[in-house]
Write a protein that holds these residues in place. Structure first.
Motif, PDB file in Angstrom:
ATOM      1  N   SER A   1      41.242  42.260  39.744  1.00 17.22           N
ATOM      2  CA  SER A   1      41.066  43.866  39.240  1.00 17.22           C
ATOM      3  C   SER A   1      41.014  43.923  38.054  1.00 17.22           C
ATOM      4  O   SER A   1      42.266  43.513  37.144  1.00 17.22           O
ATOM      5  CB  SER A   1      42.207  44.569  40.204  1.00 17.22           C
ATOM      6  N   VAL A   2      40.180  44.458  37.292  1.00 14.02           N
ATOM      7  CA  VAL A   2      40.190  44.970  35.988  1.00 14.02           C
ATOM      8  C   VAL A   2      41.437  46.001  35.420  1.00 14.02           C
ATOM      9  O   VAL A   2      42.296  45.558  34.652  1.00 14.02           O
ATOM     10  CB  VAL A   2      38.867  45.199  35.296  1.00 14.02           C
ATOM     11  N   THR A   3      41.421  47.026  36.411  1.00 13.66           N
ATOM     12  CA  THR A   3      42.407  47.977  36.090  1.00 13.66           C
ATOM     13  C   THR A   3      43.578  47.748  36.330  1.00 13.66           C
ATOM     14  O   THR A   3      44.649  48.323  35.680  1.00 13.66           O
ATOM     15  CB  THR A   3      41.849  49.144  36.959  1.00 13.66           C
ATOM     16  N   GLU A   4      43.811  46.594  37.298  1.00 14.87           N
ATOM     17  CA  GLU A   4      45.340  46.282  37.602  1.00 14.87           C
ATOM     18  C   GLU A   4      45.778  44.879  37.051  1.00 14.87           C
ATOM     19  O   GLU A   4      46.851  44.851  36.969  1.00 14.87           O
ATOM     20  CB  GLU A   4      45.445  46.290  39.187  1.00 14.87           C
ATOM     21  N   ASN A   5      44.835  44.334  36.280  1.00 16.11           N
ATOM     22  CA  ASN A   5      44.887  42.950  35.645  1.00 16.11           C
ATOM     23  C   ASN A   5      45.603  42.085  36.742  1.00 16.11           C
ATOM     24  O   ASN A   5      46.693  41.403  36.388  1.00 16.11           O
ATOM     25  CB  ASN A   5      45.843  43.193  34.704  1.00 16.11           C
ATOM     26  N   ARG A   6      45.217  41.899  37.881  1.00 18.79           N
ATOM     27  CA  ARG A   6      45.698  40.868  38.859  1.00 18.79           C
ATOM     28  C   ARG A   6      44.924  40.624  39.924  1.00 18.79           C
ATOM     29  O   ARG A   6      43.621  41.462  40.374  1.00 18.79           O
ATOM     30  CB  ARG A   6      47.243  41.498  39.468  1.00 18.79           C
ATOM     31  N   ALA A   7      45.198  39.598  40.685  1.00 18.62           N
ATOM     32  CA  ALA A   7      44.281  39.290  41.909  1.00 18.62           C
ATOM     33  C   ALA A   7      44.567  40.606  43.174  1.00 18.62           C
ATOM     34  O   ALA A   7      45.725  40.894  43.383  1.00 18.62           O
ATOM     35  CB  ALA A   7      44.433  38.066  42.713  1.00 18.62           C
TER      36      ALA A   7
END
Length: 124
Positions: free
Chosen positions: A44-50
């Motif tokens: 996830s680009v918005t949450e910066n996590r898998a």
């Protein structure tokens, strides 16, 4: 090892919800992978996590298909995935594009393999 670590990973372009295939900006570049557990995950680009897209079990009755792309589409090699969780929740189909026919066919093969495994699991 991390259960979400990738056994197969590529860059895909995900078509934004209700977007026009001809609009190049509607295709969002993302890293997607199939995890050791058989889940489909993405960064996830918005949450910066898998993040989890769907589990192997969600693929049991999923629609997995190549999309015939009309002229004018911003992407040429497109496939559609519509997971169906056992809860009966109807999830919206998502269209994904990849860089080549071979990559699209490989994704389809891997997703269908997971689907077959999910069906075997439910038959036990």
């Amino acid at each position: 090892q991390d259960k979400n670590s990738a056994v197969f990973k590529t860059t895909v372009w995900k078509l934004a919800n209700n977007a026009d295939r001809a609009d190049a900006k509607a295709w969002l570049e993302r890293d997607f992978w199939i995890s050791k557990e058989g889940s489909v995950c993405f960064h996830s680009v918005t949450e910066n996590r898998a993040m989890l897209y769907c589990t192997r079990a969600d693929l049991h009755s999923a629609t997995i298909e190549a999309v015939e792309v009309p002229p004018g589409s911003a992407q040429a090699w497109v496939f559609r995935l519509q997971p169906r969780p056992r809860s009966g929740t109807e999830l919206q189909a998502t269209e994904f594009a990849v860089q080549s026919k071979e990559c699209m066919l490989y994704w389809l093969q891997q997703l269908r393999k997971l689907q077959a495994e999910a069906r075997q699991d439910s038959a036990k």
